[in-house]
Scaffold this active site. Structure first.
Site: not given
Ligand code: GLY
Length: 361
Positions: A121, A143, A185, A227, A237, A242, A246, A249, A253, A265
């Site tokens: 956990r 993330k 990026e 960041k 987010e 946040r 993206n 993106h 994607h 990427h």
């Protein structure tokens, strides 16, 4: 000498160290965590260059085991996640106070972080990114995820690391294509927040591409400062900060879904940013000159500018419809009204949007 930044999160703030040759910083961070055992997670490529040195450093701090994944995005899936967890739980098993050390690029950080989020956990982990992309983006912010058949990063959790050690020495062995891909990026940070500024990126583009340590360290710090601030403002987010990360993106994607082997990427993000700039011209009054500046910068970093001709209107629309930022038939599209600023516009996912995205670069 390292520079330090803090990600200010109530109850789980952590530090990012940035510099070249950071073994002492990694030792210091691990000693402070006082773990009864350590699990090093890495991939075969990184292990072949760096595992012996890191392993002996970790073993001098606490009993250490290693789990090595095959290199590449294909390893970021359920079967490898299960194998990683079973290894961690087999004797001598990980304990609640143990620490996972993720040594590698985004794939390693994401899967090791997700294992840390779920094993017992939740156990602590330290990110030691070895790729430029992981340094400026995925190693910070918590993330964590693995991929599902239905798409990338669809099984995951927000789980913050206890420390991030960005040792720029790892970049010396990074292949040129991978290094340049990450520069997309970095340009993204300049476009959405002006940190680093597009002026600075333009002025130092040759030295940045040549990995000169001075400008490189300063732009990595700029990206991380941005960041860290965004993550502190909007950890999960759920607010408005946040999501701006993206930028580029949505289309990236789609490309990663329909052309899974073709682009790294950052290359997909470069193409996605060019599309987002066209959308920004139409929906946020971005001026043409700004588009030209970003186009020239991406080109200088050997990044692709033109969408693949095989990307059909139908696939594009289907891809946008499965975007995480979609709400019924509209998409929350990140746009820039002027370089250094970003905002979100809600647009219908329709032919007009497809035409803008598919317009030749
Ligand atoms: N990579 C975007 C984020 O961390 O939010």
């Amino acid at each position: 000498m390292s520079q330090r930044l803090t990600v200010n999160l109530t109850g789980h703030a952590y530090e990012i160290a940035v510099g070249k040759g950071l073994a002492a910083e990694l030792s210091g961070a691990l000693i402070a965590l006082n773990a009864p055992s350590l699990l090093l997670v890495t991939d075969e490529n990184v292990a072949s260059h760096h595992a012996p040195a890191i392993e002996s450093l970790l073993a001098s701090i606490a009993p250490t085991r290693r789990f090595t994944l095959p290199a590449g995005e294909e390893s970021k899936r359920m079967a490898f996640f299960a194998a990683l967890c079973e290894t961690a739980l087999s004797p001598p098993a990980l304990e609640r106070k143990s620490v996972i050390v993720a040594l590698g690029g985004g794939m390693v950080g994401d899967i090791a972080g997700f294992a840390a989020a779920t094993l017992l956990r939740g156990v602590r982990y330290v990110q030691v990114p070895t790729s430029l992309l992981a340094m400026v983006d995925s190693s910070v912010g918590g993330k964590t995820a693995i991929n599902a058949n239905a798409g990338k990063n669809l099984i995951g959790a927000f789980w913050q690391p206890s420390a991030v050690i960005c040792d720029l020495a790892y970049l010396d062995t990074l292949p040129a294509r991978e290094y340049c891909s990450a520069l997309a990026e970095i340009v993204k940070y300049g476009v959405i927040g002006g940190e680093p500024s597009i002026d600075i990126l333009e002025a130092h583009k040759e030295r940045i591409k040549a990995r000169a340590s001075g400008p490189l360290e300063s732009i990595v710090l700029d990206c991380l400062r941005h960041k860290a601030r965004v993550v502190a403002q909007d950890e999960r987010e759920t607010g408005s900060a946040r999501v701006l990360l993206n930028f580029g993106h949505s289309v990236a994607h789609v490309l990663e879904t329909f052309f899974p082997q073709r682009y790294l990427h950052g290359e997909a993000v470069a193409l996605g940013m060019m599309a987002a700039l066209r959308v920004s011209r139409a929906h946020a009054r971005l001026d043409k000159h700004a588009v030209g500046r970003i186009e020239r910068l991406l080109k200088a970093f050997s990044l692709p500018l033109a969408l693949p001709p095989e990307l059909t209107r139908q696939d594009l629309l289907a891809g946008l419809r499965s975007d995480k930022k979609r709400a019924s038939d509209r998409i929350e599209y990140v746009v820039t009204p002027r370089l250094g600023q970003a905002t979100v516009v809600s647009l219908p996912i329709d032919d007009a949007l497809a035409s803008l995205i598919l317009e030749p670069a």
